[in-house]
Design a protein around this motif. Structure first.
Motif, short mmCIF file in Angstrom:
data_model
loop_
_atom_site.label_atom_id
_atom_site.label_comp_id
_atom_site.label_asym_id
_atom_site.label_seq_id
_atom_site.Cartn_x
_atom_site.Cartn_y
_atom_site.Cartn_z
N LYS A 114 15.32 -11.73 19.11
CA LYS A 114 14.64 -12.71 18.28
C LYS A 114 13.45 -13.26 19.02
N SER A 115 12.32 -13.30 18.31
CA SER A 115 11.12 -13.86 18.91
C SER A 115 10.87 -15.22 18.30
N PRO A 116 11.15 -16.29 19.01
CA PRO A 116 10.93 -17.60 18.43
C PRO A 116 9.47 -17.83 18.20
N GLY A 117 9.12 -18.10 17.04
CA GLY A 117 7.75 -18.39 16.74
C GLY A 117 6.88 -17.19 16.80
N GLY A 118 5.98 -16.77 16.20
CA GLY A 118 5.12 -15.63 16.40
C GLY A 118 5.68 -14.35 15.87
N SER A 119 4.85 -13.33 15.98
CA SER A 119 5.18 -12.03 15.42
C SER A 119 6.24 -11.36 16.22
N SER A 120 7.13 -10.68 15.49
CA SER A 120 8.19 -9.95 16.16
C SER A 120 7.97 -8.47 16.09
N GLY A 121 6.84 -8.04 15.55
CA GLY A 121 6.49 -6.65 15.41
C GLY A 121 7.43 -5.65 16.01
N ASP A 122 7.30 -5.37 17.31
CA ASP A 122 8.05 -4.31 17.92
C ASP A 122 9.52 -4.64 18.08
N SER A 123 9.87 -5.90 17.99
CA SER A 123 11.28 -6.25 18.13
C SER A 123 12.04 -5.99 16.86
N SER A 124 11.38 -5.44 15.86
CA SER A 124 12.06 -5.23 14.59
C SER A 124 13.06 -4.12 14.63
N GLN A 142 -3.73 -7.38 6.77
CA GLN A 142 -2.84 -7.47 7.91
C GLN A 142 -1.48 -6.85 7.58
N ILE A 143 -0.99 -7.13 6.38
CA ILE A 143 0.30 -6.56 5.97
C ILE A 143 0.25 -5.04 6.00
N ARG A 144 -0.79 -4.46 5.41
CA ARG A 144 -0.85 -2.99 5.31
C ARG A 144 -1.02 -2.35 6.68
N ALA A 145 -1.75 -3.02 7.56
CA ALA A 145 -1.90 -2.49 8.92
C ALA A 145 -0.56 -2.52 9.64
N ARG A 146 0.18 -3.62 9.48
CA ARG A 146 1.49 -3.73 10.14
C ARG A 146 2.49 -2.74 9.56
N VAL A 147 2.40 -2.48 8.25
CA VAL A 147 3.29 -1.51 7.62
C VAL A 147 3.04 -0.11 8.18
N GLY A 197 0.80 -1.22 0.00
CA GLY A 197 0.00 0.00 0.00
C GLY A 197 0.84 1.27 0.00
N LEU A 198 2.18 1.13 -0.04
CA LEU A 198 3.06 2.30 -0.10
C LEU A 198 3.30 2.71 -1.54
N THR A 229 1.85 0.61 11.12
CA THR A 229 2.38 0.61 12.48
C THR A 229 3.90 0.75 12.47
N LEU A 230 4.53 0.03 11.56
CA LEU A 230 5.99 0.08 11.45
C LEU A 230 6.47 1.50 11.15
N LEU A 231 5.82 2.17 10.22
CA LEU A 231 6.24 3.52 9.84
C LEU A 231 6.05 4.49 11.01
N ALA A 232 4.96 4.31 11.73
CA ALA A 232 4.73 5.16 12.90
C ALA A 232 5.82 4.95 13.94
N GLU A 233 6.20 3.69 14.17
CA GLU A 233 7.25 3.39 15.12
C GLU A 233 8.59 3.94 14.65
N ALA A 234 8.87 3.83 13.34
CA ALA A 234 10.13 4.33 12.79
C ALA A 234 10.24 5.84 12.98
N SER A 235 9.16 6.55 12.74
CA SER A 235 9.18 8.01 12.88
C SER A 235 9.40 8.44 14.32
#
Length: 550
Positions: free
Chosen positions: A469-479, A444-449, A284-285, A451-457
């Motif tokens: 590293k998050s074994p298994g599952g989403s690593s969202g904020d650990s990125s 889901q991808i576009r929602a996470r993107v 969506g970017l 969120t990612l941009l907001a966190e980056a800013s």
């Protein structure tokens, strides 16, 4: 009589001046005079001519000298007040051409002044030992002045030619919603692109004011890529690029090059344009430009930088010579800090034996972050020619030349903050076994993107740290990690499955010693492979995506 007397007195005064007339001076005075004139030519070009030679030539040279000092002071003031504008100016090929011509003329002019100074010194009036000293000093001073300026001319011209050959013509583009978004791909970017499949694909989203960067990695085996309504491929693939394993994302490039290039009549690289459309449809970017890196020349670029340093968290395999008396050719980079040559960095970035594509993606992200961290002004100044030569061989882009200055300035700011990163697959979207890349959820991808941009800013400038590293599952904020940088994975036309033990192994379950309690070594891993214990090897290597950039 009076006029004759005045003339004689004036002539006597001239003869009494050893700077202009050294004939009647002592040997020691002549030696001092010679060194004095050389130092004047070095520090005040034209000064020697004013005091001992043609005042007209000297005044002209002094005027040029004063203009140069004024230009240097103005440049220093601009660097302090508006560094971005200075970088933007210096990155323009036209400005570089003008500066190259100016430096060339200054080099020739300074050489002429030294030659004239030697004539004024009159070496035959000097003692033999002083003649040798003056000759040697003159050669060294010419190298330190005209030689350096001549090299500067060469460097500027090399940079100008590289920029003109690599970057596109046309006006700079504006950021979208305050960010620049461009697609970075790695592949075999040679002249013959038939069958090219990008090895790596990443979207870099850079905030236009701060340089804070988010990196979204697109796995090569991503399926069902979507296209925006503005893309000509929307009519060809209305439901997405979704013919199964034959239509994984990195197959789009050769498919368009072979069958649909006519849909991009104005594009110099239809395959790259199609990949930009797919990246836009997936995330969506708005993707504004692309950079294509020839992975075969990637090693040369790292060598030109003097190598790249990373810290690996696990054992990383690569293929080398067969071990003596065996059919095993697997070699290993052990955990710890490494300064890789270009060839070693390419092995480290592409390795996926005993692990998965996603492990390789995260190592490539780490390696690219390290390159950005280490691509600093000191490296550029000391290795400019090598870097420019390598860059012209490995880069293709549609980024306009007029954009280069602002992007170089942003790159400097980007190094102040760790990149935020997201991989559109494991581990950021479930596990490798869940095959999110095969059945993606675009909402889901576009929602996470977003969120990612907001966190980056919002990311405060900080020194990059080792990734979590998050074994298994989403690593969202650990990125957030220095390993955030780019993407990817080598080409193959079908999706790969993870080997046993390649993912979701808890850190405490990863062996660090042999059965006898001694540390794991490369020789032990080779013995395991000879014994066919690939599952155990995969478990030992399961954390080799953990990596930090120095």
């Amino acid at each position: 009589m009076e006029n004759r007397s005045r003339h004689s007195a004036g002539r006597a005064a001239i003869l009494a001046n050893p700077v202009r007339n050294p004939e009647g001076a002592s040997a020691r005075t002549r030696s001092k005079r010679a060194l004095f004139l050389l130092l004047l030519t070095l520090f005040v070009p034209g000064g020697a001519q004013v005091v001992a030679g043609s005042r007209r030539l000297g005044r002209a040279a002094l005027t040029v000298t004063l203009c140069c000092w004024f230009a240097l002071l103005a440049t220093a003031a601009l660097a302090l007040l508006n560094r971005g504008l200075l970088i933007d100016l210096l990155a323009r090929p036209t400005v570089q051409l003008v500066l190259a011509v100016v430096l060339g003329l200054l080099a020739v002019g300074w050489l002429v002044l030294f030659i004239n100074t030697i004539a004024l010194i009159r070496p035959r009036l000097l003692a033999p030992g002083m003649q040798a000293i003056v000759s040697t000093a003159t050669v060294l001073l010419v190298l330190a002045t005209s030689g350096v300026l001549g090299y500067g001319t060469y460097v500027l011209n090399t940079g100008r030619q590289t920029i003109e050959n690599v970057f596109a013509s046309g006006p700079a583009f504006d950021p979208v919603d305050g960010r620049y978004n461009f697609l970075v791909m790695g592949g075999d970017a040679g002249a013959n692109r038939v069958g090219l499949r990008p090895d790596s694909m990443s979207i870099f989203s850079v905030e236009a004011t701060s340089g804070k960067t988010a990196v979204i990695s697109l796995p090569r085996n991503f399926q069902n890529a979507q296209f925006p309504s503005s893309s000509p491929l929307k009519q060809v693939f209305p439901d997405g690029f979704n013919c199964g394993n034959e239509c994984i994302l990195n197959a789009l490039y050769p498919t368009v090059e072979a069958n649909y290039a006519h849909l991009y009549p104005d594009a110099e690289n239809p395959g790259a344009e199609a990949m930009m459309d797919a990246a836009e449809g997936i995330t969506g970017l708005k993707i504004q430009a692309y950079v294509l890196i020839d992975m075969a020349g990637f090693a040369d670029f790292i060598d030109a930088m003097g190598g790249v340093t990373v810290t690996s968290g696990g054992w990383v395999p690569y293929n080398g010579k067969y071990w003596e008396g065996t059919r095993v050719r697997t070699h290993w980079f052990e955990p710890g800090r490494h300064t890789f040559s270009g060839k070693q960095a390419l092995w480290f970035a592409r390795s996926r034996d005993f692990t998965s594509d996603y492990h390789r993606i995260r190592r490539q992200q780490c390696l690219q972050q390290a390159m950005i961290n280490q691509f600093n002004p000191q490296t550029v100044l000391t290795r400019f020619s090598q870097i420019m030569g390598a860059g012209e061989q490995i880069l293709e882009t549609d980024i306009p030349q007029d954009q280069l200055g602002s992007f170089v300035n942003l790159a400097g700011k980007a190094r102040q903050s760790a990149f935020k990163r997201l991989t559109l697959g494991a581990p950021d979207f479930g596990t490798a076994a869940e095959r999110f890349s095969t059945y993606p959820d675009f909402d889901q991808i576009r929602a996470r993107v977003k969120t990612l941009l907001a966190e980056a800013s919002a990311t405060a400038p900080t020194k990059a740290a080792a990734p979590s590293k998050s074994p298994g599952g989403s690593s969202g904020d650990s990125s957030e990690s220095p390993s955030g940088a780019s993407s990817a994975t080598p080409s193959s036309s079908s999706a790969s499955s993870s080997p046993p033990g390649a993912g979701n192994v808890a850190k405490e379950d990863i062996p660090t010693t042999q059965p006898d309690g001694s540390p794991i070594t490369e020789a032990y891993l080779v013995q395991l492979e000879l014994a066919g214990q690939t599952g155990l090897i995969s478990t030992i290597a399961s954390n080799n995506d953990e990596c930090s950039a120095d």
